[in-house]
Design an enzyme around this catalytic site. Structure first.
Site, PDB file in Angstrom:
ATOM      1  N   SER A 135      41.859   5.464  52.145  1.00 33.86           N
ATOM      2  CA  SER A 135      42.517   5.359  53.794  1.00 33.86           C
ATOM      3  C   SER A 135      43.205   6.704  53.403  1.00 33.86           C
ATOM      4  O   SER A 135      44.237   7.793  53.017  1.00 33.86           O
ATOM      5  CB  SER A 135      44.463   4.753  53.659  1.00 33.86           C
ATOM      6  OG  SER A 135      44.681   5.574  54.809  1.00 33.86           O
ATOM      7  N   LYS A 161      38.712   5.056  56.475  1.00 29.87           N
ATOM      8  CA  LYS A 161      40.726   5.220  57.695  1.00 29.87           C
ATOM      9  C   LYS A 161      40.948   6.582  57.849  1.00 29.87           C
ATOM     10  O   LYS A 161      41.082   7.463  56.446  1.00 29.87           O
ATOM     11  CB  LYS A 161      41.638   3.820  56.688  1.00 29.87           C
ATOM     12  CG  LYS A 161      42.753   4.376  57.535  1.00 29.87           C
ATOM     13  CD  LYS A 161      43.591   2.803  57.638  1.00 29.87           C
ATOM     14  CE  LYS A 161      44.717   2.858  57.272  1.00 29.87           C
ATOM     15  NZ  LYS A 161      45.503   2.124  56.907  1.00 29.87           N
ATOM     16  N   LYS A 163      44.078   9.027  59.451  1.00 25.03           N
ATOM     17  CA  LYS A 163      45.696   9.178  60.011  1.00 25.03           C
ATOM     18  C   LYS A 163      45.382   9.721  61.146  1.00 25.03           C
ATOM     19  O   LYS A 163      44.502  10.068  61.691  1.00 25.03           O
ATOM     20  CB  LYS A 163      46.156   9.427  59.598  1.00 25.03           C
ATOM     21  CG  LYS A 163      46.503   8.206  58.055  1.00 25.03           C
ATOM     22  CD  LYS A 163      47.211   6.748  58.506  1.00 25.03           C
ATOM     23  CE  LYS A 163      47.594   6.017  57.573  1.00 25.03           C
ATOM     24  NZ  LYS A 163      48.264   4.817  57.251  1.00 25.03           N
ATOM     25  N   ASP A 188      44.237   4.549  62.124  1.00 26.09           N
ATOM     26  CA  ASP A 188      45.684   3.771  62.245  1.00 26.09           C
ATOM     27  C   ASP A 188      46.098   5.040  62.651  1.00 26.09           C
ATOM     28  O   ASP A 188      46.616   6.439  62.039  1.00 26.09           O
ATOM     29  CB  ASP A 188      45.465   3.937  60.910  1.00 26.09           C
ATOM     30  CG  ASP A 188      46.347   3.047  60.441  1.00 26.09           C
ATOM     31  OD1 ASP A 188      47.574   2.609  61.913  1.00 26.09           O
ATOM     32  OD2 ASP A 188      47.872   2.540  59.582  1.00 26.09           O
ATOM     33  N   GLU A 213      43.913   0.574  64.403  1.00 30.86           N
ATOM     34  CA  GLU A 213      45.173   0.249  63.562  1.00 30.86           C
ATOM     35  C   GLU A 213      46.490   0.561  64.260  1.00 30.86           C
ATOM     36  O   GLU A 213      47.216   1.621  64.470  1.00 30.86           O
ATOM     37  CB  GLU A 213      45.191   0.261  62.308  1.00 30.86           C
ATOM     38  CG  GLU A 213      46.480  -0.023  61.740  1.00 30.86           C
ATOM     39  CD  GLU A 213      46.408  -0.201  59.956  1.00 30.86           C
ATOM     40  OE1 GLU A 213      44.875  -0.014  59.797  1.00 30.86           O
ATOM     41  OE2 GLU A 213      47.202  -0.431  58.810  1.00 30.86           O
ATOM     42  N   ASP A 238      49.905  -3.863  61.653  1.00 33.59           N
ATOM     43  CA  ASP A 238      50.099  -3.636  60.965  1.00 33.59           C
ATOM     44  C   ASP A 238      51.649  -3.879  60.976  1.00 33.59           C
ATOM     45  O   ASP A 238      51.609  -4.882  60.849  1.00 33.59           O
ATOM     46  CB  ASP A 238      49.658  -2.097  59.894  1.00 33.59           C
ATOM     47  CG  ASP A 238      50.355  -1.955  58.870  1.00 33.59           C
ATOM     48  OD1 ASP A 238      51.129  -2.508  59.041  1.00 33.59           O
ATOM     49  OD2 ASP A 238      50.313  -0.574  58.575  1.00 33.59           O
ATOM     50  N   LYS A 262      50.239  -6.960  54.491  1.00 34.49           N
ATOM     51  CA  LYS A 262      50.896  -5.955  53.150  1.00 34.49           C
ATOM     52  C   LYS A 262      52.137  -6.858  52.888  1.00 34.49           C
ATOM     53  O   LYS A 262      52.848  -7.403  53.704  1.00 34.49           O
ATOM     54  CB  LYS A 262      51.103  -4.955  54.335  1.00 34.49           C
ATOM     55  CG  LYS A 262      50.760  -3.459  53.791  1.00 34.49           C
ATOM     56  CD  LYS A 262      51.370  -2.884  54.238  1.00 34.49           C
ATOM     57  CE  LYS A 262      50.422  -1.409  55.430  1.00 34.49           C
ATOM     58  NZ  LYS A 262      51.066  -0.784  56.091  1.00 34.49           N
TER      59      LYS A 262
END
Ligand code: OSB
Ligand code: MG
Length: 370
Positions: A135, A161, A163, A188, A213, A238, A262
């Site tokens: 990430s 991934k 952000k 994300d 995400e 998430d 998670k």
């Protein structure tokens, strides 16, 4: 097992590089490690709380309070038999999933050590190694982002991934996609958009992303279901999925096509497994998210991700992606095929380095059975 004492360790650990998301920038990652002493054994767990309530409403401060004043008093001196028993003892404490999950993890570690079984075995994990990705936080420019991604690809990460946030979305994603047309790529947003402002993300639908995400607010399942109808790219939730019930509602509403699991966010490994089982029965892919864990939480994530329904690479990178020095003796390294080995020793299969723990500790509190 009879729980003799519970120790809380408030840690602050410097990251190898700052990690920036739509909700803020972290240079030193905080968390609360929980150790439970019972019958001569010690189990370790990690509460994945941050200093600020940016990802979750919980913080190191709220978790310390809930652990000390509510969770620990319900457990100390008590015979706790398993995760289900633990959950029933904390059922009356509303919310505070990150705090609860850290304790459940420590109990799994304890039970595993007592039984001589690894967490993977206890949870029913099949794989000895799991596929992982990385990430990548927000960078200063799309060019710098492309450089970072290139470094991670060179290090062997097979899935990236990135952000995103308003103003740093289509341009950043397009730059990465143009530089690397065929890599498995996902984005994300960490809840940074509304159904209206999300319309700028439309070009992402043509960039062959694995998923988008958490574009909208965590409490907004309904608008995620409206958004999913407008996008071909799967929406993955998430923050929104804080329980099995939320997962069931989201799937029924078609608010997402993929779920990021998670254990912290859902209140523990037992809940994480329950969500995995639900998704597996419905053919919905899941993957294991990350919270910049220490070696303790990372060991737990690897065991969870070895379950058969985890069909997408997890946000479980090698130790050196996060920390120069970790608080476990074991460090996790990236192997060929973008995989990391699942620990096989009893419980979490890791040992805590007392010296490193002390070095990164801001506060420690031992609570004993009366
Ligand atoms: O949204 O997945 C997220 C880290 C902290 C809080 C939230 C998130 C993240 C990450 C990092 O994306 C995942 C990792 O641990 O590598
Ligand atoms: Mg996320």
């Amino acid at each position: 097992m009879k729980l003799d004492s519970i120790t809380l360790h408030h840690l602050s650990m410097p990251l190898v590089a700052p990690f920036e998301t739509s909700f803020g920038r972290t240079t030193d990652r905080a968390c609360i490690l929980v150790s439970i002493q019972s019958e001569g054994l010690t189990g370790w767990g990690e509460c994945v709380v941050d200093r600020d309530p940016g990802y979750s409403y919980e913080t190191t401060g709220t978790a310390w309070h809930i652990l000390k004043d509510f969770i620990a008093p319900n457990l100390l001196g008590q015979y706790v038999t398993d995760a289900i028993d633990f959950q029933s003892r904390v059922e009356r404490i509303r919310g505070h999933n990150l705090a609860k999950a850290g304790v459940e993890m420590a109990l799994w570690d304890l039970f595993g050590k007592r039984l001589g079984k690894s967490l993977r075995e206890m949870l029913g994990g099949l794989r000895a190694r799991v596929e992982v990705g990385v990430s990548v936080g927000l960078q200063t420019s799309p060019e710098v982002l492309v450089e970072r991604v290139e470094e991670y690809l060179a290090a062997g990460y097979g899935r990236i991934k990135i952000k995103i946030k308003p103003g740093r979305d289509v341009g950043d994603t397009e730059a990465v996609r143009r530089a690397f047309p065929y890599i498995p790529l996902q984005v994300d947003a960490n809840s940074a958009y509304t159904l209206e402002t999300c319309q700028v993300l439309r070009p992402l639908d043509r960039m062959k992303l694995l998923l988008i995400e958490q574009p909208l607010n965590e409490d907004d399942l309904w608008n995620h279901s409206r958004l999913q109808k407008q996008f071909h790219t799967p929406i993955c939730l998430d923050e929104s999925i804080v329980s099995l019930l939320h997962a069931r509602s989201a799937l029924e509403m078609e608010a997402c096509k993929i779920i990021n699991i998670k254990p912290g966010r859902v209140g523990g490994l037992s809940q994480a497994v329950a969500i995995h089982d639900l998704c597996r029965a419905q053919g919905v892919p899941v993957w294991c998210g990350g919270m910049l864990e220490t070696g303790v939480g990372r060991a737990s994530n690897l065991a969870l991700a070895s379950l058969p329904g985890f069909s997408l690479p997890g946000d479980i990178s090698a130790s050196d992606r996060y920390y120069t020095e970790d608080i476990t003796h074991e460090r996790f390294k990236l192997d060929p095929g973008s995989t990391i080995d699942v620990p096989s020793g009893p419980g979490l299969g890791v040992t805590v380095d007392a010296v490193a723990l002390k070095k990164f500790s801001l506060a420690e509190l031992r609570l004993r059975a009366k």
